[in-house]
Scaffold this active site. Structure first.
Site, PDB file in Angstrom:
ATOM      1  N   GLY A 159       0.809  -1.199   0.000  1.00 34.49           N
ATOM      2  CA  GLY A 159       0.000   0.000   0.000  1.00 34.49           C
ATOM      3  C   GLY A 159       0.849   1.258   0.000  1.00 34.49           C
ATOM      4  O   GLY A 159       2.081   1.216   0.104  1.00 34.49           O
ATOM      5  N   CYS A 160       0.182   2.407  -0.093  1.00 33.84           N
ATOM      6  CA  CYS A 160       0.867   3.687  -0.242  1.00 33.84           C
ATOM      7  C   CYS A 160       1.450   4.181   1.085  1.00 33.84           C
ATOM      8  O   CYS A 160       2.639   4.502   1.168  1.00 33.84           O
ATOM      9  CB  CYS A 160      -0.073   4.716  -0.851  1.00 33.84           C
ATOM     10  SG  CYS A 160      -1.721   4.757  -0.088  1.00 33.84           S
ATOM     11  N   TYR A 161       0.604   4.236   2.128  1.00 37.86           N
ATOM     12  CA  TYR A 161       1.127   4.642   3.430  1.00 37.86           C
ATOM     13  C   TYR A 161       2.263   3.728   3.868  1.00 37.86           C
ATOM     14  O   TYR A 161       3.244   4.166   4.470  1.00 37.86           O
ATOM     15  CB  TYR A 161       0.012   4.569   4.483  1.00 37.86           C
ATOM     16  CG  TYR A 161      -0.932   5.737   4.538  1.00 37.86           C
ATOM     17  CD1 TYR A 161      -0.468   7.047   4.653  1.00 37.86           C
ATOM     18  CD2 TYR A 161      -2.308   5.527   4.513  1.00 37.86           C
ATOM     19  CE1 TYR A 161      -1.349   8.112   4.741  1.00 37.86           C
ATOM     20  CE2 TYR A 161      -3.203   6.594   4.597  1.00 37.86           C
ATOM     21  CZ  TYR A 161      -2.716   7.890   4.708  1.00 37.86           C
ATOM     22  OH  TYR A 161      -3.591   8.943   4.789  1.00 37.86           O
TER      23      TYR A 161
END
Length: 345
Positions: free
Chosen positions: A148-150
């Site tokens: 994911g991005c975070y």
């Protein structure tokens, strides 16, 4: 040519993936899967593709997808795990952009996602698709759990301190801000213009699913169980994540020493740019690119490292990282089609 299927092609991560693949010299996009836009040209759904890609969106047909070499599943969590076993049976390599195959332990997935995993046996062979940590495993995998991005932003910002055994491991704090594309393309009141513009808000404090993903990877590096305090915020911009990470140290240090530590750790990583002392990342420096920028400060009074990391949440935080993983899977230079600089403006 690598024959690719993009399932979930009309979401924000999916369409960014399509955009990157259209300029990839070794890829032919064979299938654009979209339940909502069946029969419509991608250039009608997203008009920036006029004269570039006129392919029609299709309902999922596993037999047709089976003729491809790789499938990108840019589907919501839960939907991915319902189709991926069949794709693997047909001999495809699969890069999953959902959270369904990112976990080492099925119990962790089921706790944080609140549902049973329908193919937990595949978690034993799926590889967490963060090339900076798992490049060799990625090259030989058939199933990638694309991070994911975070998580990408937070993990890469924290790992050098743990790897160098300078971090106190009991009180790591990650304060992160994301652009609105991180919430996806679906219509939600809280993500509408009037709700987001000129506004900032924290959400899912102490309960965000990405917490478990970050903890898994940091624990693997540290060799002990790591728990973090993770607080995400929504900010009024389209793209970008900026994470500020607070890590207490077990000895005195300096900004100069810590910066050199990061530079040494990432010296062979093209997509990680460590800033000079006193220079900190900004989202406009990475938006539209596959780069992660990291700056390191030292709080002498508190003997604490303050790390700022930034990336584009739908490129390095999703689609760009997926292309980077595909390049590794097929023996290509992992930078292929990904070396463009950020938009800046």
């Amino acid at each position: 040519m690598i024959k690719a299927a993009v399932l979930g092609a009309t979401g924000y991560a999916g369409i960014e993936l399509v955009r990157l693949l259209t300029s990839h010299p070794e890829v032919s996009i064979e299938i654009l899967g979209s339940h909502s836009f069946v029969g419509q040209k991608i250039s009608d759904v997203y008009k920036n593709f006029n004269h570039v890609l006129e392919k029609e969106c299709e309902e999922l047909d596993l037999d047709k997808v089976g003729a491809c070499d790789v499938a990108f599943t840019a589907l919501p969590h839960g939907a991915s795990k319902s189709v991926i076993p069949s794709l693997l049976e047909k001999g495809l390599k699969v890069i999953d952009l959902s959270g369904d195959y990112r976990y080492d332990d099925v119990a962790v997935y089921e706790k944080w996602y609140g549902e049973k995993h329908s193919s937990p046996e595949l978690l034993k062979e799926s590889v967490y698709g963060l090339p900076e940590l798992h490049r060799d495993k990625i090259k030989n995998a058939r199933l990638i759990g694309n991070p994911g991005c975070y998580t990408t932003c937070s993990i890469l910002g924290t790992v050098p301190l743990l790897a160098n055994k300078i971090a106190e491991t009991k009180n790591i704090i990650v304060d992160a801000k994301s652009g609105v594309t991180g919430a996806g393309r679906g219509l939600k009141l809280q993500n509408s213009f009037c709700e987001c513009t000129e506004n900032m808000k924290a959400y899912k404090v102490a309960t965000h699913r990405h917490t478990s993903e970050i903890e898994q990877e940091l624990s693997n590096v540290a060799g002990e169980e790591i728990m973090i305090s993770f607080t995400p915020h929504l900010i009024p911009q389209k793209r970008g994540i900026l994470s500020t990470i607070y890590v207490n140290l077990n000895r005195k240090s300096s900004a100069e020493e810590l910066t050199e530590m990061y530079k040494e750790f990432y010296k062979d990583e093209f997509f990680v740019r460590v800033k000079e002392v006193g220079d900190l990342p900004e989202t406009k420096h990475v938006a539209g690119s596959n780069f992660v920028d990291i700056g390191v400060c030292y709080d002498e009074r508190l003997q604490r490292a303050v790390v700022v990391s930034s990336l584009d949440n739908i490129v390095k935080g999703a689609a760009g990282q997926a292309v980077q993983n595909m390049n590794l899977l097929f023996g290509l230079d992992e930078k292929t089609a990904l070396t463009n600089p950020g938009f800046y403006l």
